[in-house]
Write an enzyme that holds these catalytic residues in place. Sequence first.
Site, PDB file in Angstrom:
ATOM      1  N   HIS A  61       0.503  -0.861   0.186  1.00 33.52           N
ATOM      2  CA  HIS A  61      -0.451   0.431  -0.209  1.00 33.52           C
ATOM      3  C   HIS A  61       0.702   1.234   0.317  1.00 33.52           C
ATOM      4  O   HIS A  61       1.087   2.037  -0.478  1.00 33.52           O
ATOM      5  CB  HIS A  61      -0.675   0.418   1.474  1.00 33.52           C
ATOM      6  CG  HIS A  61      -2.315   1.351   1.936  1.00 33.52           C
ATOM      7  ND1 HIS A  61      -3.140   1.361   1.133  1.00 33.52           N
ATOM      8  CD2 HIS A  61      -1.619   2.486   1.706  1.00 33.52           C
ATOM      9  CE1 HIS A  61      -4.102   2.053   1.167  1.00 33.52           C
ATOM     10  NE2 HIS A  61      -2.808   3.135   1.923  1.00 33.52           N
ATOM     11  N   GLU A  62       1.723   1.254   0.835  1.00 30.64           N
ATOM     12  CA  GLU A  62       3.114   2.567   0.867  1.00 30.64           C
ATOM     13  C   GLU A  62       3.553   2.146  -0.342  1.00 30.64           C
ATOM     14  O   GLU A  62       4.209   3.703  -0.649  1.00 30.64           O
ATOM     15  CB  GLU A  62       3.294   2.621   2.698  1.00 30.64           C
ATOM     16  CG  GLU A  62       2.700   2.119   3.272  1.00 30.64           C
ATOM     17  CD  GLU A  62       2.029   3.722   3.755  1.00 30.64           C
ATOM     18  OE1 GLU A  62       2.438   4.776   3.105  1.00 30.64           O
ATOM     19  OE2 GLU A  62       0.951   4.254   4.423  1.00 30.64           O
ATOM     20  N   HIS A  65       2.192   4.602  -3.078  1.00 20.65           N
ATOM     21  CA  HIS A  65       1.529   5.726  -3.539  1.00 20.65           C
ATOM     22  C   HIS A  65       3.373   6.697  -3.731  1.00 20.65           C
ATOM     23  O   HIS A  65       3.268   6.835  -4.406  1.00 20.65           O
ATOM     24  CB  HIS A  65       1.572   6.090  -1.684  1.00 20.65           C
ATOM     25  CG  HIS A  65       0.340   5.939  -1.176  1.00 20.65           C
ATOM     26  ND1 HIS A  65      -0.381   6.391  -1.700  1.00 20.65           N
ATOM     27  CD2 HIS A  65      -0.176   5.274  -0.145  1.00 20.65           C
ATOM     28  CE1 HIS A  65      -2.310   6.671  -1.127  1.00 20.65           C
ATOM     29  NE2 HIS A  65      -2.068   5.347   0.360  1.00 20.65           N
TER      30      HIS A  65
END
Length: 254
Positions: A61-62, A65
């Site tokens: 997820h990170e 980004h």
Amino acid sequence: MKKLKDYYDRFKSLNPQYSGIKLGIIVAVIVYFIARIFFVVEISRDMIISLVVFVISMTFHEVAHGYVAYKFGDNTAKMNGRITLNPLRHIDLTGILLPILILLSGFKFLVGWAKPVPVNFDNLRPHRLGLFCVAIAGITVNFIIAAVSLLLLKYLGKYLDIENIFMTVLLYTYLINLLLGMFNLIPITPLDGGRIIYSFSGKRVRKFYDKIEKYGILIIFAIVYFGSRILMNGFIVIVEFLLKLAGINFNLMF
């Protein structure tokens, strides 16, 4: 003591507004779950699997980004070594401790977080599209992982029993990534849902989000505390619907 001071200084830099109150609430929540552990202590295979899947899913997820921000012109995450699948680069002490305590205390609704990937939103070009894509990147990756896991569950379910450890890993990968994606859609900053709305909103809405962001973590804790049963029931309905749509007969027991 020095490590605690360093951690508090880092927490304060990430939460400049009301940092003492925010940290106090987090500590109170952690103490609450530690107290529960004395009454419910049962480390199971499923618990270990779910925690490992949670950490890996948060990592993807990170990284999403940071990678999308890099593609839109901001190399802050890359310069800080955050576009990497090494979980150690993304783990936040409190963010990983809280889900461990939640699991040990008998709760099924995981709450936790990784260290936010640093992004200089002013560097994104085109700006509004960059804001939107960076905000939605983590959720998109979680939903893709959940979808792939669901397809593998459907295919491998013809050959393997649901109790097989590989099927268990796939099931938790599906559940946790779907949960992460759905939870992050809550329209409160610093969650991605709030960032998404912020990216295409006018000045009035942006000013509103700028004002509430300093209270964001408190609002999120309040939503989880008071609405966990509603959130979980809604999550179970969606999860079981998608399982049945894929032809997988499995009832979740929470």
